[in-house]
Design an enzyme around this catalytic site. Structure first.
Site, PDB file in Angstrom:
ATOM      1  N   ARG A  26      -1.602  -6.584   5.384  1.00 23.72           N
ATOM      2  CA  ARG A  26      -1.332  -5.139   5.361  1.00 23.72           C
ATOM      3  C   ARG A  26      -0.226  -4.775   4.380  1.00 23.72           C
ATOM      4  NH1 ARG A  26      -0.546  -4.147  11.485  1.00 23.72           N
ATOM      5  NH2 ARG A  26      -1.143  -6.302  11.860  1.00 23.72           N
TER       6      ARG A  26
ATOM      7  N   GLU B 131       5.321 -15.474  18.571  1.00 25.87           N
ATOM      8  CA  GLU B 131       5.610 -15.424  20.007  1.00 25.87           C
ATOM      9  C   GLU B 131       5.157 -16.737  20.667  1.00 25.87           C
ATOM     10  OE1 GLU B 131       3.945 -11.965  21.734  1.00 25.87           O
ATOM     11  OE2 GLU B 131       4.995 -12.233  23.646  1.00 25.87           O
TER      12      GLU B 131
END
Ligand SMILES: O=P(O)(O)OC[C@H]1O[C@H](OP(=O)(O)OP(=O)(O)O)[C@H](O)[C@@H]1O
Ligand SMILES: Nc1ncnc2[nH]cnc12
Length: 180
Positions: free
Chosen positions: A63, A100
């Site tokens: 992105r 994470e």
């Protein structure tokens, strides 16, 4: 908030529980579908750097490419791609970073940045700051300086702004969203 920033913020759709339960996905595809909002996003970030001694713009896959490339064109500067592993054809430098759960890696061409370069890093969104930290490390390992890092969206509760400041880089962001 001024009219352009409001248009940008209003153009970003929020999708609850995507890609997993508890995450609110801030969707920039709904922003790029609104030409006035997409143009304003590129111009507001480019305007911030017109008079600064930047030598190169870096975008991070994927992105970051959407915003980094037109900003590089607007500034008349080279555009450098930082990509996920195995995608760049010449000699590369790799940097792993913590997600994470687990790890990921980003790569840059070794000859894309060198001593004396003052780089602007562009990405769509700053969350934990893991992606931009890996990019900062790649630039510095090649002898370049990170002049700044610019994002369309920041999620301040995820700590990325603090993480970037602790690396000595002040983030520039257009719109903030509360929560995850
Ligand atoms: O601050 P962080 O916690 O690192 O998160 C932000 C990064 O996560 C997203 O990219 P993603 O890795 O999902 O890849 P994509 O751009 O290909 O969708 C986003 O585009 C940023 O690059
Ligand atoms: N909440 C979120 N929305 C969109 N992209 C993201 N990347 C990391 N967190 C995100």
């Amino acid at each position: 908030m001024n009219e352009q920033l409001q248009l940008i913020k209003d153009s970003i759709k929020s999708i609850p529980n995507y890609p997993k339960e508890g995450i609110i996905f801030r969707d920039i595809t709904s922003l790029t579908e609104v030409p006035r909002a997409f143009r304003a996003t590129v111009e507001l970030i480019a305007d911030q750097y017109r008079d600064k001694p930047i030598t190169k713009v870096i975008g991070t896959e994927s992105r970051g490419f959407i915003f980094g490339a037109p900003i590089a064109i607007a500034l008349g500067l080279p555009f450098i791609l930082v990509r996920k592993p195995g995608k760049l054809p010449r000699a590369t430098l790799s940097q792993s970073y913590q997600l994470e759960y687990g790890q990921d890696t980003l790569e840059i061409h070794k000859d894309a940045v060198s001593a004396g370069d003052k780089v602007l890093i562009v990405d769509d969104l700053l969350a934990t700051g893991g992606t931009v930290e890996a990019t900062v490390k790649l630039v510095r390992r090649l002898g370049g300086e990170v002049a700044d890092a610019a994002f369309v969206i920041s999620l301040p509760e995820l700590g990325g702004e603090q993480r970037l400041r602790s690396l000595g880089v002040e983030p520039f962001t257009l719109v903030d969203f509360a929560g995850y």
